[in-house]
Design an enzyme around this catalytic site. Structure first.
Site, short mmCIF file in Angstrom:
data_model
loop_
_atom_site.label_atom_id
_atom_site.label_comp_id
_atom_site.label_asym_id
_atom_site.label_seq_id
_atom_site.Cartn_x
_atom_site.Cartn_y
_atom_site.Cartn_z
N ASN A 181 0.09 -1.74 -6.96
CA ASN A 181 -0.25 -2.67 -5.88
C ASN A 181 -1.73 -2.63 -5.56
O ASN A 181 -2.29 -1.54 -5.37
CB ASN A 181 0.53 -2.30 -4.61
CG ASN A 181 0.19 -3.20 -3.44
OD1 ASN A 181 0.57 -4.37 -3.44
ND2 ASN A 181 -0.54 -2.68 -2.45
N GLU A 182 -2.36 -3.79 -5.51
CA GLU A 182 -3.76 -3.94 -5.05
C GLU A 182 -4.67 -2.81 -5.51
O GLU A 182 -5.39 -2.21 -4.71
CB GLU A 182 -3.79 -4.09 -3.51
CG GLU A 182 -3.16 -5.38 -3.04
CD GLU A 182 -3.28 -5.66 -1.55
OE1 GLU A 182 -3.74 -4.78 -0.79
OE2 GLU A 182 -2.92 -6.78 -1.14
N TYR B 86 -3.91 -13.60 2.43
CA TYR B 86 -3.52 -13.66 3.84
C TYR B 86 -4.50 -14.60 4.54
O TYR B 86 -5.71 -14.37 4.51
CB TYR B 86 -3.56 -12.26 4.47
CG TYR B 86 -2.44 -11.37 3.95
CD1 TYR B 86 -1.14 -11.55 4.39
CD2 TYR B 86 -2.68 -10.37 3.02
CE1 TYR B 86 -0.09 -10.76 3.92
CE2 TYR B 86 -1.65 -9.57 2.54
CZ TYR B 86 -0.36 -9.77 3.00
OH TYR B 86 0.68 -8.99 2.53
N GLN C 53 5.55 -10.46 5.29
CA GLN C 53 6.74 -9.79 4.81
C GLN C 53 7.96 -10.49 5.39
O GLN C 53 7.82 -11.62 5.84
CB GLN C 53 6.67 -8.33 5.17
CG GLN C 53 5.43 -7.66 4.54
CD GLN C 53 5.45 -6.14 4.58
OE1 GLN C 53 6.45 -5.50 4.81
NE2 GLN C 53 4.28 -5.53 4.34
N ASN D 135 0.82 -1.20 0.00
CA ASN D 135 0.00 0.00 0.00
C ASN D 135 0.86 1.26 0.00
O ASN D 135 0.46 2.29 -0.53
CB ASN D 135 -0.91 0.00 1.23
CG ASN D 135 -1.91 -1.15 1.21
OD1 ASN D 135 -2.17 -1.75 0.17
ND2 ASN D 135 -2.46 -1.48 2.37
N GLU E 108 2.25 -11.52 -2.58
CA GLU E 108 2.03 -11.33 -1.13
C GLU E 108 1.27 -12.53 -0.62
O GLU E 108 0.16 -12.82 -1.11
CB GLU E 108 1.22 -10.06 -0.84
CG GLU E 108 2.02 -8.79 -0.99
CD GLU E 108 1.26 -7.55 -0.52
OE1 GLU E 108 0.51 -7.64 0.47
OE2 GLU E 108 1.42 -6.51 -1.17
O1 AHR Z 1 1.62 -6.60 3.63
C1 AHR Z 1 0.79 -5.66 4.24
C2 AHR Z 1 -0.20 -5.04 3.26
O2 AHR Z 1 -1.09 -6.02 2.83
C3 AHR Z 1 0.38 -4.51 1.98
O3 AHR Z 1 0.84 -3.20 2.10
C4 AHR Z 1 -0.78 -4.56 1.04
O4 AHR Z 1 -0.39 -4.72 -0.30
C5 AHR Z 1 -1.62 -5.70 1.56
O5 AHR Z 1 -2.95 -5.35 1.69
#
Ligand code: AHR
Length: 498
Positions: A171-172, A243, A346, A71, A291
């Site tokens: 990104n996203e 995630y 990360q 982000n 990610e």
């Molecule tokens: O990794 C944390 C956040 O998760 C990143 O900034 C974003 O791309 C995702 O939503």
């Protein structure tokens, strides 16, 4: 419980790309500042890079590190992070509401990557910046000199171009939280324009276009179809993010997460095949799963805004998280023909396998599957046939107790088998049968397990979860047998006859 895994060295799922063992470093919380970069700390070198962090990251043997966001990138001006450090502006970071001092920028990241011996994935801002700014960053990084931005790089002390091969187009961008979020058609045009400009400057680069943020997004797959149809000829990969969480404390279901990861990859395979078929194209676009991780405890945190490097998203990981991380890696290996890049999100402090304090580091449970798979998965992905009992995994229904992947390196004759036992109660006696090559011997067996899915490494007890040697015995020249403990990961390395 008894289980069988059948492997045939002629039954392949593709070549394993080393880049599935990659990571993600964002300007967020203490990932950069106080994580990889801490000038003045006695554990840091002359450039300010934490030596203990570099050593631990080397143990994960990553191929690529994606940078600088996330982000963060969607309102980031990379030009703030170059030139004499004392003259760089501090800025408010829109994404995480912190202060970004810009003392770590492109040149510091490149120097750090070189120390770690990884290649960068540079992500450009396609939220609030335009194609020209993205192309200017490429010019800064990859052109030899005699243009404005490449001369700036030389003036900043870096004569040789960085030759960054892999670039992320934003990104996203499907997420309303993203700076500059727009509908798919608008992002597709932005990405195409930036991508064409960038490949026009350096045709050797590869481009990752931004796919859906998650399978729960209302535009999931439709976003991806629109982007792929518009950008197909210009891009090489589409990104995918996930995630995983155990918010309901339903470990039965959480431990079956590999089923969902497989489904997401099958969804991506389908949308890519659809666009490819519609276009009658011979080109292949693959998945960059750039990610992925477990993340749910430190979500939506309440914290004071506009601080420098506050401790954000500092998730503590336990055994069940490590077993889910292993299932991500199993799924990437099983889909080796589709997934060419994958970045654990990360790498330091922020939802990370490594935590830092000023006086040292802590290796979390998830560090170990990352290090073990990266060390042993080599060559070709073997397509395993698994016969084992099933169990009821909540909304996921009936799920096999064993999750498996395997690799075979024809050059060295080494094979590796990765087995996750999802059962919380029963060990699995697993017979691994091999066709197509004879077994010479068992090189090693490493086990990661525990009695309780919630056990974790902590600063006070750092060694609770760590791999221990196990045993496997050969039953003739085509079979090995081993015990995979309940709540366990086994990594079995075999030597085969050529
Ligand atoms: O990794 C944390 C956040 O998760 C990143 O900034 C974003 O791309 C995702 O939503």
């Amino acid at each position: 419980m008894k289980a069988f895994v059948k492997l045939d060295v002629c039954r392949l799922a593709g070549a394993i790309d080393r880049r599935i063992f990659s990571g993600f470093l964002e300007h967020i919380g203490r990932a950069v500042y106080g994580g990889v970069y801490e000038p003045g700390n006695s554990l840091s070198d002359a450039e300010g890079f934490r030596g203990d962090v570099l050593d631990a990251l080397k143990g994960m043997d990553m191929a690529l590190v994606r940078y600088p966001g996330g982000n963060f990138v969607s309102n980031y001006d990379w030009r703030d992070g170059i030139g004499p450090q004392a003259q760089r502006p501090a800025r408010p970071d829109f994404a995480w509401k912190t202060i970004e001092p810009n003392t770590f920028g492109v040149d510091e990241f490149m120097a750090w990557s070189k120390r770690l011996e990884v290649d960068p994935i540079m992500v450009v801002n396609l939220g609030t910046a335009d194609a020209r700014e993205a192309a200017a960053l490429l010019e800064y990084c990859n052109l030899p000199g005699r243009t404005y931005w490449s001369d700036q790089r030389v003036a900043n002390g870096n004569k040789e171009p960085y030759a960054v091969k892999t670039w992320g187009l934003g990104n996203e961008m499907d997420g309303p939280w993203q700076a500059g979020h727009v509908p798919a058609e608008v992002y597709a045009n932005r990405a195409l324009q930036a991508g064409q400009l960038m490949k026009g400057l350096d045709p050797a680069i590869e481009l990752i276009v931004t796919g859906s943020t998650a399978s729960v997004m209302p535009t999931y797959l439709e976003w991806d179809r629109v982007i792929l149809e518009r950008c197909w000829d210009t891009v090489d990969y589409i990104s995918c993010h996930r995630y995983s969480h155990n918010r309901d404390n339903n470990s039965q279901q959480f431990l079956a997460e590999g089923v969902v990861i497989d489904q997401v990859l099958e969804d991506y395979g389908a949308v890519i095949r659809y666009v490819r078929a519609r276009k009658k194209s011979r080109k292949q676009v693959c998945v960059a799963f750039d990610e992925w991780n477990v993340w749910y405890r430190k979500h939506d945190e309440d914290y004071a805004w506009w601080q420098f490097a506050p401790p954000l998203l500092e998730e503590m990981y336990n055994l069940e998280d490590a077993l889910v991380v292993a299932q991500y890696l199993n799924s990437f290996i099983r889909h080796a023909d589709l997934v060419k890049i994958a970045c654990v999100a990360q790498i330091v402090n922020v939802i990370a396998p490594i935590l830092t304090r000023p006086d040292g580091i802590l290796l979390q449970s998830i560090y170990y599957p990352l290090a073990l798979y990266s060390a042993h998965a080599r060559g070709l992905s073997l397509d395993p046939v698994v016969e084992c009992p099933t169990y009821e995994a909540g909304e996921l229904g009936s799920v096999p107790v064993l999750d498996a992947s395997a690799s075979y390196d024809a050059g060295s004759g080494e094979a590796a088998v990765f087995l996750v036992n999802r059962s919380q109660e029963q060990d699995a006696i697993v017979n691994v049968a091999l066709t197509g090559r004879e077994l010479k011997g068992v090189t090693s067996v490493l086990l990661l397990s525990g009695d309780d899915p919630k056990v974790e490494n902590s600063w006070d007890n750092p060694g609770v979860i760590a791999p221990v040697p196990g045993e496997a015995r050969m039953l003739g020249s085509d079979m090995v047998q081993l015990r995979v403990p309940a709540l366990g990961l086994a990594v079995v390395c075999l030597q085969l006859h050529g």
